[in-house]
Design an enzyme around this catalytic site. Structure first.
Site, PDB file in Angstrom:
ATOM      1  N   ARG A 165      79.420  61.861 -14.672  1.00  0.00           N
ATOM      2  CA  ARG A 165      78.831  63.204 -14.478  1.00  0.00           C
ATOM      3  C   ARG A 165      79.913  64.285 -14.327  1.00  0.00           C
ATOM      4  NH1 ARG A 165      75.255  60.145 -15.463  1.00  0.00           N
ATOM      5  NH2 ARG A 165      73.174  60.086 -14.542  1.00  0.00           N
ATOM      6  N   SER A 257      68.532  63.626 -10.319  1.00  0.00           N
ATOM      7  CA  SER A 257      69.287  63.017  -9.214  1.00  0.00           C
ATOM      8  C   SER A 257      69.970  64.118  -8.415  1.00  0.00           C
ATOM      9  CB  SER A 257      70.372  62.091  -9.758  1.00  0.00           C
ATOM     10  OG  SER A 257      69.825  61.078 -10.533  1.00  0.00           O
ATOM     11  N   GLU A 353      75.091  65.567  -6.756  1.00  0.00           N
ATOM     12  CA  GLU A 353      75.358  65.680  -8.199  1.00  0.00           C
ATOM     13  C   GLU A 353      75.042  67.108  -8.646  1.00  0.00           C
ATOM     14  OE1 GLU A 353      73.546  62.703 -11.024  1.00  0.00           O
ATOM     15  OE2 GLU A 353      73.053  64.521 -12.137  1.00  0.00           O
TER      16      GLU A 353
HETATM   17  N1  EPU Z   1      66.276  52.228  -6.011  1.00  0.00           N
HETATM   18  C1  EPU Z   1      65.606  52.021  -4.823  1.00  0.00           C
HETATM   19  N2  EPU Z   1      64.981  53.081  -4.231  1.00  0.00           N
HETATM   20  C2  EPU Z   1      64.998  54.315  -4.779  1.00  0.00           C
HETATM   21  C3  EPU Z   1      65.671  54.515  -5.997  1.00  0.00           C
HETATM   22  C4  EPU Z   1      66.308  53.465  -6.603  1.00  0.00           C
HETATM   23  O1  EPU Z   1      65.580  50.925  -4.285  1.00  0.00           O
HETATM   24  O2  EPU Z   1      64.394  55.221  -4.197  1.00  0.00           O
HETATM   25  C5  EPU Z   1      66.937  51.071  -6.679  1.00  0.00           C
HETATM   26  C6  EPU Z   1      66.162  50.648  -7.935  1.00  0.00           C
HETATM   27  O3  EPU Z   1      65.155  49.746  -7.632  1.00  0.00           O
HETATM   28  C7  EPU Z   1      67.240  50.010  -8.766  1.00  0.00           C
HETATM   29  C8  EPU Z   1      68.462  50.832  -8.420  1.00  0.00           C
HETATM   30  O4  EPU Z   1      68.191  51.475  -7.188  1.00  0.00           O
HETATM   31  O5  EPU Z   1      67.489  48.682  -8.357  1.00  0.00           O
HETATM   32  C9  EPU Z   1      68.823  51.834  -9.505  1.00  0.00           C
HETATM   33  O6  EPU Z   1      67.730  52.714  -9.734  1.00  0.00           O
HETATM   34  P1  EPU Z   1      67.511  53.473 -11.152  1.00  0.00           P
HETATM   35  O7  EPU Z   1      67.565  52.498 -12.252  1.00  0.00           O
HETATM   36  O8  EPU Z   1      66.327  54.330 -11.007  1.00  0.00           O
HETATM   37  O9  EPU Z   1      68.822  54.313 -11.339  1.00  0.00           O
HETATM   38  P2  EPU Z   1      69.695  55.224 -10.386  1.00  0.00           P
HETATM   39  O10 EPU Z   1      71.025  54.577 -10.218  1.00  0.00           O
HETATM   40  O11 EPU Z   1      68.930  55.528  -9.155  1.00  0.00           O
HETATM   41  C10 EPU Z   1      70.818  56.569 -12.317  1.00  0.00           C
HETATM   42  C11 EPU Z   1      71.064  57.998 -12.695  1.00  0.00           C
HETATM   43  C12 EPU Z   1      69.814  58.629 -13.311  1.00  0.00           C
HETATM   44  C13 EPU Z   1      69.421  57.817 -14.531  1.00  0.00           C
HETATM   45  C14 EPU Z   1      69.179  56.366 -14.088  1.00  0.00           C
HETATM   46  C15 EPU Z   1      68.879  55.462 -15.258  1.00  0.00           C
HETATM   47  C16 EPU Z   1      72.742  58.826 -11.148  1.00  0.00           C
HETATM   48  C17 EPU Z   1      73.021  59.691  -9.968  1.00  0.00           C
HETATM   49  N3  EPU Z   1      71.464  58.756 -11.532  1.00  0.00           N
HETATM   50  O12 EPU Z   1      69.854  56.552 -11.259  1.00  0.00           O
HETATM   51  O13 EPU Z   1      70.182  59.934 -13.755  1.00  0.00           O
HETATM   52  O14 EPU Z   1      68.244  58.330 -15.135  1.00  0.00           O
HETATM   53  O15 EPU Z   1      70.372  55.838 -13.449  1.00  0.00           O
HETATM   54  O16 EPU Z   1      70.054  55.247 -15.988  1.00  0.00           O
HETATM   55  O17 EPU Z   1      73.667  58.250 -11.704  1.00  0.00           O
HETATM   56  C18 EPU Z   1      70.231  62.252 -13.240  1.00  0.00           C
HETATM   57  O18 EPU Z   1      71.463  62.172 -13.340  1.00  0.00           O
HETATM   58  O19 EPU Z   1      69.650  63.331 -12.951  1.00  0.00           O
HETATM   59  C19 EPU Z   1      69.439  61.034 -13.402  1.00  0.00           C
HETATM   60  C20 EPU Z   1      68.121  61.022 -13.217  1.00  0.00           C
END
Ligand code: EPU
Length: 357
Positions: A165, A257, A353
């Site tokens: 990012r 995010s 972010e």
């Molecule tokens: N999780 C939880 N609780 C929550 C949220 C997530 O337990 O409230 C767990 C999920 O179950 C999963 C893990 O955390 O095991 C990862 O969750 P997710 O796949 O939703 O991805 P993320 O790491 O939370 C990142 C990006 C998103 C992007 C997704 C998919 C960042 C800060 N965020 O989220 O990007 O869509 O991966 O690749 O890196 C954005 O940047 O605005 C954004 C939405």
């Protein structure tokens, strides 16, 4: 076209739907407008901030300088071979429109980045990423207007210094010097699809798709039975996974995010696992992992925590939403509360972010 508006409302330029004013808003539609804008007495020497759709920022107060918004459009193939096509895309195009355009024409590479709000210029500054793909994986070069030299410059992907990012365009030295006008993307005419992230495979199987890629020779595995994955199927599946977890900013104000996923040493992560055996992680390098901030926030007990109308979104705790009339102060106070609670619970510092202006 250049339009100057004094004391302009910034509500249309932030997806949180927060009310703030800019002393001057300058809207333009062509690269050629930029020299004229920066020579204008109302703009010259004043602080400025260039916005896209405002899907990744929070105006913390009225802005005393100049807010710029460009609507440079166009998606144009510049060259192609049997395997690859190069596309020039205007900075003011909607990013998701670019993804849809590519999917409709059979070009591979951005389907996993479907459904991300925001414009092409912001995608290049922020290095947007989702489901195993980042903007840096598909970009070849970024065209910018260099305010200091008063001319257009092409920055190669290597010189963009892309990271998680972030890019050279976010550094203090270049943030107020370069304005992205277009990007050159390299798309492939052939699969493979990237299926490894999270629950993409499960979602495709549920929709009756086979996980076999065209190069896959194995036939007997159960997961290989079903329809062939197509670009449209991939885009639809990604959009469905996203919309199940992420609120639509047109319906519920948010900036995606709100926090970045923190990167911590692997040894520290292993120590945390003894008390929290189900804490997820992604490997960053041999000695670091990224831990999902959403998981940390949820397990610190912050789901649906609220300050005024600002709330931690229950389906994805990484997202802060505006339930009605949240002020920037409400959102910042909630962010501070979440950050402190996560630090007390896990001794991990999470960082926003979202850009604060
Ligand atoms: N999780 C939880 N609780 C929550 C949220 C997530 O337990 O409230 C767990 C999920 O179950 C999963 C893990 O955390 O095991 C990862 O969750 P997710 O796949 O939703 O991805 P993320 O790491 O939370 C990142 C990006 C998103 C992007 C997704 C998919 C960042 C800060 N965020 O989220 O990007 O869509 O991966 O690749 O890196 C954005 O940047 O605005 C954004 C939405």
């Amino acid at each position: 076209m250049i339009k100057y508006t004094e004391n302009a409302s910034l509500r249309p330029y932030n997806t949180f739907g927060v009310n703030a004013q800019a002393a001057l808003l300058v809207e333009y539609s062509a690269e050629e407008d930029l020299p004229q804008i920066f020579a204008d007495e109302r703009v010259k020497g004043r602080p400025f901030w260039h916005v896209g759709q405002g899907s990744n920022l929070l105006f913390t107060q009225d802005y005393e300088g100049v807010i710029l918004h460009g609507s440079i459009k166009g998606i144009r193939p510049t060259s192609q071979t049997e395997e690859v096509i190069l596309l020039e895309c205007g900075a003011g195009e909607s990013w998701d429109h670019v993804c849809e355009w590519c999917v409709d024409r059979g070009f591979y590479g951005v389907e996993n980045l479907s459904g991300i709000p925001g414009e092409v210029g912001a995608a290049a500054v922020q290095n947007i990423g989702a489901y195993g793909v980042e903007f840096k994986d598909v970009v070849v070069a970024v065209s910018v207007y260099d305010i200091v030299q008063g001319k257009n410059v092409i920055v190669s992907v290597a010189d963009c210094h892309y990271g998680y990012r972030t890019s050279i365009f976010k550094t203090p030295e270049f943030k107020n010097r370069f304005i992205v006008t277009s990007v050159l993307l390299s798309l492939s005419r052939k699969a493979p699809f990237l299926l490894e992230y999270g629950n993409i495979k499960a979602a495709l199987l549920e929709r009756g798709f086979s996980l076999a890629q065209s190069s896959d020779k194995r036939k007997s595995n159960k997961s290989l039975r079903g329809k062939q994955i197509t670009l449209h199927a991939m885009r639809d599946t990604i959009c469905a996974i996203r919309s199940a977890k992420l609120p639509d900013p047109a319906v519920l104000g948010n900036a995606g995010s709100f926090f970045k996923n923190p990167v911590i040493p692997t040894v520290r992560y292993k120590a945390l696992l003894s008390n929290h055996p189900d804490m997820p992680s992604y490997e960053v390098d041999a000695s670091h992992v990224k831990v999902p901030a959403g998981w940390l926030i949820e397990h610190a007990g912050c789901s649906q925590r609220r300050v005024g109308d600002a709330e931690v979104y229950e389906k994805q705790c990484l997202v802060l939403v505006n339930r009605g009339h949240a002020s920037a102060r409400d959102i910042m106070q909630l962010a501070a509360l979440v950050t402190d609670t996560v630090r007390e619970r896990f001794d991990i510092q999470i960082e926003p972010e979202v850009n604060f202006i």
